[in-house]
Design an enzyme around this catalytic site. Sequence first.
Site: not given
Length: 219
Positions: A87-89
């Site tokens: 998951i890109k945060i």
Amino acid sequence: MKLFIDTADLNEIKEIASWGILDGVTTNPTLLAKSGRSFQDVIDEIFKLVDGPISLEVVSENADDMVREAKQIVSKVPQKYQKNVAIKIPMTPEGLKAVKTLCKLGIQTNVTLIFSANQALLAAKAGATFVSPFIGRLDDNGQEGMRVIEEIMEIFCNYDIPTEVIVASVRHPIHVIESARIGADIATVPPEVIRKMVKHPLTDAGIKSFLKDWEKVKK
Ligand code: E4P
């Protein structure tokens, strides 16, 4: 060095994965918009094409919403591929809180929009699986992006930090060579740059002359 492809274009991913060189994929909302496919369409196909971390970005701005969105993304991915979701945060205080929670839940994270070694250090401390420093955008802004990669690699080596460094916002093949020389863990590279990495005019000229000479001896 591992090589990821930086695109949501499924045809490009399929073709370049068939060369046997890809270890993962990174996407972002801009790349998804360019692909002309819906998010769910891309999710349905992308995991079948590459067996490695696939980064998908959240768009929420507070930590609880980011975590909720991350869980939703994971739930949309067929179970056998869920281990590959990263998951890109975005690199914000709320993003760091979300990384801490997702790390505890065993969900991989890729902290994006990193422009300094301090940001990378903080993301790693919060438990990021990957950090993505954007070197091309730094270069565009008059700061040498590759120096930030050197600083991050030095710091992560000093303290045996397990977070992997993804060199992102790669603009040309020299960025890839420099990343590998510095010892970055991963470079995520747009398809057009990967195609430039394959080509050399002397290779093309060599093939042409071998084929021409083969005509003289083949019978
Ligand atoms: C990385 O994960 C990003 O998708 C990407 O490298 C951004 O690159 P850009 O600066 O070319 O948009």
